[in-house]
Design an enzyme around this catalytic site. Structure first.
Site, PDB file in Angstrom:
ATOM      1  CD1 TRP A  38      -5.091  -1.234   8.097  1.00 36.76           C
ATOM      2  CD2 TRP A  38      -5.449   0.492   9.110  1.00 36.76           C
ATOM      3  NE1 TRP A  38      -5.399  -0.608   7.263  1.00 36.76           N
ATOM      4  CE2 TRP A  38      -6.025   0.514   7.895  1.00 36.76           C
ATOM      5  CE3 TRP A  38      -5.704   1.503  10.205  1.00 36.76           C
ATOM      6  CZ2 TRP A  38      -6.577   1.728   7.373  1.00 36.76           C
ATOM      7  CZ3 TRP A  38      -6.104   2.667   9.643  1.00 36.76           C
ATOM      8  CH2 TRP A  38      -6.884   2.943   8.211  1.00 36.76           C
ATOM      9  CG  ASN A  40      -7.682  -1.396   4.604  1.00 36.65           C
ATOM     10  OD1 ASN A  40      -6.620  -1.545   5.096  1.00 36.65           O
ATOM     11  ND2 ASN A  40      -7.864  -1.249   3.073  1.00 36.65           N
ATOM     12  CG  ASP A  41     -10.584  -2.597   1.288  1.00 31.44           C
ATOM     13  OD1 ASP A  41     -10.759  -1.602   1.946  1.00 31.44           O
ATOM     14  OD2 ASP A  41     -10.098  -2.414  -0.047  1.00 31.44           O
ATOM     15  CD  GLN A  57      -6.202  -5.177   1.456  1.00 28.06           C
ATOM     16  OE1 GLN A  57      -5.202  -4.305   1.119  1.00 28.06           O
ATOM     17  NE2 GLN A  57      -5.823  -6.305   1.317  1.00 28.06           N
ATOM     18  CB  SER A 101      -8.958  -5.437  -1.816  1.00 24.34           C
ATOM     19  OG  SER A 101      -8.899  -4.728  -0.470  1.00 24.34           O
ATOM     20  NE  ARG A 166      -7.021   0.953  -5.636  1.00 22.45           N
ATOM     21  CZ  ARG A 166      -6.387   1.825  -6.078  1.00 22.45           C
ATOM     22  NH1 ARG A 166      -5.626   1.765  -7.187  1.00 22.45           N
ATOM     23  NH2 ARG A 166      -7.264   3.010  -6.000  1.00 22.45           N
TER      24      ARG A 166
END
Ligand code: FRU
Length: 495
Positions: A38, A40-41, A57, A101, A166
């Site tokens: 997987w 993400n960002d 990520q 992140s 974050r």
């Protein structure tokens, strides 16, 4: 004696074993996808050691979100990426529940510093805590600071959350380091805070740059902050917005550019304009870096939290998620513009150019088709006075199609993938402003197999979407209603 691998070694070992089994043909050609599992960002986007580095990520072991690692890739041209070994694993007390992140900056001594959110596991009757951590390395291997976390919620003024704190974005300026990070204030909600450091390790809080004040979503994520073309730009990804009447923002998570003025002496940011960064279905958490030639380059996760769980691609591949094409930013007339990085021209092959074409009924044009292409259509609205609506269908076959419907009277377009083959119930259509400029509406559509990016009027608006349509569906047709449309069409195959 069995040798126990660390979490990082385990992830790297897993990557080595799995990647040999993953065919490159199933991936987009010029959009970075995770080596396995997987994504993400985008994280740590930077130019370092003669190449662009892009971290992300990453959950190696599954195609759904899980304990966050940092994946890593590098590229000389922002289009062809080499995978590097997993950079961070959640393996210390400061980040045991995830390396969330963050960003990267080259240090004066030649090493690369990563600043990221460490998530600490929930103690009994507490929630997970978020604080900012540092790791320094050579661009491949990174050692985490023993002092982590180096920016904690204890440094925040009253009312900010230690649970939502974050996504630090770091940069160097005048011999110091600065970072912006997001936190949620109990009444002001999403807020962006500014910190300063002499060395990237020891930090102190400076100020709050801007906040939602309850008007622009709840928590703000993934900030970025930079000067561009005489303006100051604050990028954020706001969660849980209400749709706005002007269709600038849709319900849910958006991406937002706050343009304004910044006074480096007082650290005061005065917001002037607010706009969406990308108006598409799959775009979140953009991050920028400076290219050696001074261009400000943006890349984002080409997905959204709302669509990721229902994306059909999640089920049929050993990887999930991708980045957008990197884009060059500029500020013009108080707006943020974006165009694909000019490096894409190195991929141009087989130019087809058709000028002064008139279309009425649905028409295919010679040489205009495919799923790896850079297509520019100029609709000459001034020379098509009776035309009310212009439609561009792409990634189509006899049954499936995706389309862009331009309403020339209203100066709007609809991007619609609802007949593109998805079997999932999520948003498939977006409406955006798209009015002819000086009598011409310019649409630039880039397809990389199963993803599409649309740039309207030379980057005035951008729209990103992943497509569910099988790759064999490569037809493109043009149609006009009310009266014929006069077009100039230019297409390159991307290779
Ligand atoms: C944004 C985000 C960040 C967080 C990360 C976790 O998509 O929620 O705020 O750091 O994803 O993976």
């Amino acid at each position: 004696m069995p040798r126990y691998l660390s979490k990082l070694e385990t992830a790297r070992e897993f990557e080595r074993k799995e990647t040999a089994r993953i065919p490159a043909a199933g991936r987009p050609a010029f959009h970075l996808s995770p080596v396995v599992g997987w994504m993400n960002d985008p994280n740590g986007f930077c130019y370092y050691g003669g190449r662009y580095h892009l971290f992300y990520q990453y959950h190696p072991y599954n195609t759904v979100w899980g304990p966050m690692h940092w994946g890593h890739a590098a590229s000389a041209d922002l289009l062809h990426w080499d995978y590097l070994p997993c950079a961070l694993a959640p393996d210390t007390a400061a980040d045991a529940a995830g390396c969330f992140s963050g960003s990267a900056v080259p240090l004066p001594d030649g090493r690369l510093l990563l600043l990221y959110t460490g998530v600490q596991p929930a103690a009994t009757d507490h929630k997970e805590l978020q604080a900012q951590c540092v790791a320094v390395g050579d661009g491949r291997d990174f050692a985490k600071d023993a002092a982590n976390p180096v920016i904690t919620a204890a440094m925040l003024p009253e009312g900010y959350s230690a649970v939502d704190f974050r996504d630090p974005k770091i940069w160097a300026e005048n011999g110091k380091f600065y970072c912006v990070a997001a936190s949620r204030h109990k009444t002001e909600q999403g807020s962006i805070l500014l910190f300063e450091s002499p060395d990237g390790h020891a930090w102190h809080y400076l100020t709050v740059l801007d906040a939602s004040h309850g008007a622009l979503g709840k928590m703000w994520e993934c900030p970025d902050f930079f000067a561009l073309d005489g303006a100051q730009v604050l990028l954020v990804s706001p969660q849980e917005m209400r749709a706005t009447a002007d269709s600038e923002f849709h319900a849910g998570d958006n991406t937002m550019a706050l343009l304004g003025r910044y006074d480096p002496a007082t650290h005061a940011f005065a917001r002037q304009n607010v706009q969406a960064v990308d108006y598409g279905l799959d775009f979140y958490a953009p991050q920028t870096t400076l290219a050696p030639d001074g261009r400000r380059i943006l890349v984002a996760w080409m997905q959204s939290w709302a669509t990721a769980p229902v994306n059909p691609a999640a089920c049929d591949k050993p990887w999930f998620g991708r980045m957008t094409l990197p884009r060059e930013l500029r500020v013009q007339n108080g707006r943020l513009y974006q165009t694909p990085v000019r490096e894409i021209e190195t991929l141009w092959h087989g130019k087809v150019e058709l000028n002064g074409v008139t279309v009425a009924e649905s028409t295919a044009l010679p040489g205009i088709h495919g799923r790896s292409l850079d297509l520019t259509v100029r609709v000459d609205a001034a020379a098509s006075p009776a035309c009310r609506r212009f439609t561009l269908r792409f990634a189509a076959d006899n049954a499936l199609y995706n389309e862009i419907r331009c309403d020339l009277d209203r100066g709007e377009l609809a991007f619609d993938r609802s007949h593109g083959g998805s079997r999932r119930d999520c948003a498939h259509t977006r409406h955006i402003k798209a009015a002819p400029k000086d009598g011409v509406l310019t649409l630039r559509l880039i397809l990389d197999k199963d993803c599409a990016e649309l740039f309207v009027n030379d980057g005035e608006r951008a729209l990103s979407a992943v497509l569910a349509t099988p790759l064999e569906a490569g037809a493109i047709t043009f149609a006009a209603e009310g009266g014929p449309a006069r077009l100039n069409v230019r297409m390159y195959t991307l290779r």
